[in-house]
Design a protein around this motif. Structure first.
Motif, PDB file in Angstrom:
ATOM      1  N   GLU A 184       0.748  -0.970   0.070  1.00  0.00           N
ATOM      2  CA  GLU A 184      -0.146  -0.196  -0.156  1.00  0.00           C
ATOM      3  C   GLU A 184       0.758   1.066   0.203  1.00  0.00           C
ATOM      4  OE1 GLU A 184      -3.323   0.470  -0.164  1.00  0.00           O
ATOM      5  OE2 GLU A 184      -3.800  -1.584  -0.140  1.00  0.00           O
ATOM      6  N   PRO A 185       0.516   2.077  -0.810  1.00  0.00           N
ATOM      7  CA  PRO A 185       1.393   3.500  -0.697  1.00  0.00           C
ATOM      8  C   PRO A 185       1.939   4.139   0.560  1.00  0.00           C
ATOM      9  CG  PRO A 185      -0.099   3.551  -2.533  1.00  0.00           C
ATOM     10  CD  PRO A 185      -0.613   2.287  -1.618  1.00  0.00           C
ATOM     11  N   ASP A 186       0.865   4.207   1.353  1.00  0.00           N
ATOM     12  CA  ASP A 186       1.035   4.872   2.666  1.00  0.00           C
ATOM     13  C   ASP A 186       2.011   3.984   3.613  1.00  0.00           C
ATOM     14  OD1 ASP A 186      -0.992   3.241   2.648  1.00  0.00           O
ATOM     15  OD2 ASP A 186      -1.832   4.374   4.671  1.00  0.00           O
ATOM     16  N   LEU A 187       2.469   2.675   3.242  1.00  0.00           N
ATOM     17  CA  LEU A 187       3.201   1.727   3.887  1.00  0.00           C
ATOM     18  C   LEU A 187       4.560   1.413   3.266  1.00  0.00           C
ATOM     19  CD1 LEU A 187       0.478  -0.626   5.151  1.00  0.00           C
ATOM     20  CD2 LEU A 187       1.406   1.123   6.551  1.00  0.00           C
ATOM     21  N   LEU A 188       5.012   2.120   2.246  1.00  0.00           N
ATOM     22  CA  LEU A 188       5.987   1.950   1.490  1.00  0.00           C
ATOM     23  C   LEU A 188       7.546   2.206   2.457  1.00  0.00           C
ATOM     24  CD1 LEU A 188       7.192   1.095  -1.300  1.00  0.00           C
ATOM     25  CD2 LEU A 188       7.174   3.198  -2.074  1.00  0.00           C
ATOM     26  N   ASP A 189       7.276   3.152   3.194  1.00  0.00           N
ATOM     27  CA  ASP A 189       8.477   3.583   3.984  1.00  0.00           C
ATOM     28  C   ASP A 189       8.660   2.479   5.145  1.00  0.00           C
ATOM     29  OD1 ASP A 189       9.306   5.913   2.810  1.00  0.00           O
ATOM     30  OD2 ASP A 189       7.951   7.243   4.103  1.00  0.00           O
ATOM     31  N   GLU A 190       7.514   2.074   5.761  1.00  0.00           N
ATOM     32  CA  GLU A 190       7.723   1.038   6.785  1.00  0.00           C
ATOM     33  C   GLU A 190       8.178  -0.250   5.960  1.00  0.00           C
ATOM     34  OE1 GLU A 190       4.662  -1.182  10.151  1.00  0.00           O
ATOM     35  OE2 GLU A 190       4.125   0.706   8.835  1.00  0.00           O
ATOM     36  N   ALA A 191       7.666  -0.783   4.760  1.00  0.00           N
ATOM     37  CA  ALA A 191       7.917  -1.801   4.118  1.00  0.00           C
ATOM     38  C   ALA A 191       9.690  -1.866   3.760  1.00  0.00           C
ATOM     39  CB  ALA A 191       7.159  -2.151   2.885  1.00  0.00           C
ATOM     40  N   GLU A 192      10.004  -0.646   3.528  1.00  0.00           N
ATOM     41  CA  GLU A 192      11.235  -0.455   3.337  1.00  0.00           C
ATOM     42  C   GLU A 192      12.279  -0.775   4.548  1.00  0.00           C
ATOM     43  OE1 GLU A 192      14.300   2.464   0.807  1.00  0.00           O
ATOM     44  OE2 GLU A 192      12.907   3.469   2.114  1.00  0.00           O
ATOM     45  N   ARG A 193      11.745  -0.048   5.789  1.00  0.00           N
ATOM     46  CA  ARG A 193      12.362  -0.365   6.792  1.00  0.00           C
ATOM     47  C   ARG A 193      12.509  -1.937   7.293  1.00  0.00           C
ATOM     48  NH1 ARG A 193      10.007   4.753   7.965  1.00  0.00           N
ATOM     49  NH2 ARG A 193       8.177   3.498   9.048  1.00  0.00           N
ATOM     50  N   GLU A 194      11.530  -2.399   7.184  1.00  0.00           N
ATOM     51  CA  GLU A 194      11.378  -3.968   7.296  1.00  0.00           C
ATOM     52  C   GLU A 194      12.321  -4.625   6.437  1.00  0.00           C
ATOM     53  OE1 GLU A 194       7.825  -6.414   6.298  1.00  0.00           O
ATOM     54  OE2 GLU A 194       7.406  -6.032   8.333  1.00  0.00           O
ATOM     55  N   ARG A 223      19.472  -5.216   0.553  1.00  0.00           N
ATOM     56  CA  ARG A 223      20.245  -4.299   0.216  1.00  0.00           C
ATOM     57  C   ARG A 223      19.861  -3.178  -0.655  1.00  0.00           C
ATOM     58  NH1 ARG A 223      23.083  -8.880   0.855  1.00  0.00           N
ATOM     59  NH2 ARG A 223      23.262  -9.044  -1.750  1.00  0.00           N
ATOM     60  N   PRO A 224      19.672  -1.830  -0.439  1.00  0.00           N
ATOM     61  CA  PRO A 224      19.267  -1.103  -1.559  1.00  0.00           C
ATOM     62  C   PRO A 224      20.000  -0.880  -2.874  1.00  0.00           C
ATOM     63  CG  PRO A 224      19.073  -0.251   0.742  1.00  0.00           C
ATOM     64  CD  PRO A 224      19.967  -1.279   0.769  1.00  0.00           C
ATOM     65  N   VAL A 225      19.382  -0.972  -3.857  1.00  0.00           N
ATOM     66  CA  VAL A 225      20.363  -0.790  -5.412  1.00  0.00           C
ATOM     67  C   VAL A 225      20.090   0.867  -5.569  1.00  0.00           C
ATOM     68  CG1 VAL A 225      20.280  -1.307  -7.725  1.00  0.00           C
ATOM     69  CG2 VAL A 225      19.801  -3.037  -5.908  1.00  0.00           C
ATOM     70  N   ASP A 226      20.988   1.407  -6.050  1.00  0.00           N
ATOM     71  CA  ASP A 226      21.072   2.843  -6.257  1.00  0.00           C
ATOM     72  C   ASP A 226      20.424   3.024  -7.719  1.00  0.00           C
ATOM     73  OD1 ASP A 226      21.629   5.669  -7.043  1.00  0.00           O
ATOM     74  OD2 ASP A 226      24.046   5.170  -7.213  1.00  0.00           O
ATOM     75  N   ALA A 227      19.290   3.653  -7.544  1.00  0.00           N
ATOM     76  CA  ALA A 227      18.153   3.805  -8.557  1.00  0.00           C
ATOM     77  C   ALA A 227      19.034   4.658  -9.754  1.00  0.00           C
ATOM     78  CB  ALA A 227      17.105   4.539  -8.539  1.00  0.00           C
ATOM     79  N   THR A 229      18.304  -5.714  -3.368  1.00  0.00           N
ATOM     80  CA  THR A 229      18.735  -7.233  -3.649  1.00  0.00           C
ATOM     81  C   THR A 229      18.541  -7.626  -2.454  1.00  0.00           C
ATOM     82  OG1 THR A 229      21.103  -6.786  -3.286  1.00  0.00           O
ATOM     83  CG2 THR A 229      20.290  -6.946  -5.449  1.00  0.00           C
ATOM     84  N   ASP A 230      18.061  -9.055  -2.418  1.00  0.00           N
ATOM     85  CA  ASP A 230      17.987  -9.756  -1.471  1.00  0.00           C
ATOM     86  C   ASP A 230      19.475 -10.558  -0.781  1.00  0.00           C
ATOM     87  OD1 ASP A 230      18.855 -12.500  -2.436  1.00  0.00           O
ATOM     88  OD2 ASP A 230      16.685 -12.959  -3.014  1.00  0.00           O
ATOM     89  N   PRO A 231      19.485 -11.224   0.521  1.00  0.00           N
ATOM     90  CA  PRO A 231      20.770 -11.620   0.963  1.00  0.00           C
ATOM     91  C   PRO A 231      21.535 -12.351  -0.024  1.00  0.00           C
ATOM     92  CG  PRO A 231      19.070 -11.510   2.635  1.00  0.00           C
ATOM     93  CD  PRO A 231      18.346 -11.494   1.369  1.00  0.00           C
ATOM     94  N   LEU A 267       9.909  -3.178  -4.142  1.00  0.00           N
ATOM     95  CA  LEU A 267       8.601  -2.763  -3.308  1.00  0.00           C
ATOM     96  C   LEU A 267       8.137  -1.779  -4.102  1.00  0.00           C
ATOM     97  CD1 LEU A 267      10.047  -2.411   0.441  1.00  0.00           C
ATOM     98  CD2 LEU A 267       8.936  -4.225  -0.507  1.00  0.00           C
ATOM     99  N   ALA A 268       6.871  -2.063  -4.681  1.00  0.00           N
ATOM    100  CA  ALA A 268       6.225  -1.158  -5.256  1.00  0.00           C
ATOM    101  C   ALA A 268       4.726  -0.627  -4.682  1.00  0.00           C
ATOM    102  CB  ALA A 268       5.696  -1.991  -6.686  1.00  0.00           C
ATOM    103  N   ALA A 269       4.522   0.683  -4.795  1.00  0.00           N
ATOM    104  CA  ALA A 269       3.489   0.947  -3.970  1.00  0.00           C
ATOM    105  C   ALA A 269       2.301   0.818  -4.824  1.00  0.00           C
ATOM    106  CB  ALA A 269       3.468   2.691  -3.748  1.00  0.00           C
ATOM    107  N   VAL A 270       1.180   0.103  -4.524  1.00  0.00           N
ATOM    108  CA  VAL A 270       0.076  -0.170  -5.510  1.00  0.00           C
ATOM    109  C   VAL A 270      -1.037  -0.338  -4.468  1.00  0.00           C
ATOM    110  CG1 VAL A 270      -1.327  -1.827  -6.954  1.00  0.00           C
ATOM    111  CG2 VAL A 270       1.162  -1.467  -7.116  1.00  0.00           C
TER     112      VAL A 270
END
Length: 136
Positions: free
Chosen positions: A80-90, A97-101, A118-120, A127-130
């Motif tokens: 959900e778009p309003d949960l994207l930041d929380e999903a990223e922290r999780e 590991r974040p990939v430089d866009a 990338t996963d471990p 993570l896509a806001a939908v």
């Protein structure tokens, strides 16, 4: 009559137990062995099988982003778009590991509705806001 079938994305890696734990925590899923295949673990949730993780002792992590801008395949996790930041922290807390866009095909303009990782084991996912419909 068509025979009922289902498909599942299977990620190869050298340590499937660890990668299965990562995705089980990220997707709120359970991990169990696949019948008849000792090298395959299946993640299941309320909607059935979500993902497979298979042991491949010769596994080499994929390279992403590749110079020719090919993702080949990646897992898209809808949030959900309003949960994207929380999903990223999780995800990052679990070992993503974040990939430089700015290194991918989008150039310097980073989309705010999706975030790349990338996963471990080195597999790419987004993570896509939908906004998900409330009906079935």
């Amino acid at each position: 009559m068509t025979v009922p079938k289902t498909g599942v994305l299977v990620l190869d890696c050298s340590e499937p137990e660890a990668l299965a734990r990562f995705y089980a925590a990220l997707l709120d899923a359970e991990v169990g062995p696949a019948d008849g295949d000792s090298d395959l673990l299946l993640l299941t949730g309320g909607a059935g099988v979500l993902l497979g993780i298979r042991r491949d002792l010769g596994h080499a992590p994929p390279s992403w982003p590749r110079p020719e801008d090919s993702l080949q395949a990646h897992l898209r996790i809808l949030v959900e778009p309003d949960l994207l930041d929380e999903a990223e922290r999780e995800a990052v807390g679990l070992g993503a590991r974040p990939v430089d866009a700015t290194q991918d095909s989008m150039g310097p303009e980073q989309r705010t509705d999706q975030r790349r990782y990338t996963d471990p084991a080195g597999h790419s996912f987004v993570l896509a806001a939908v906004r998900q419909s409330s009906g079935a």
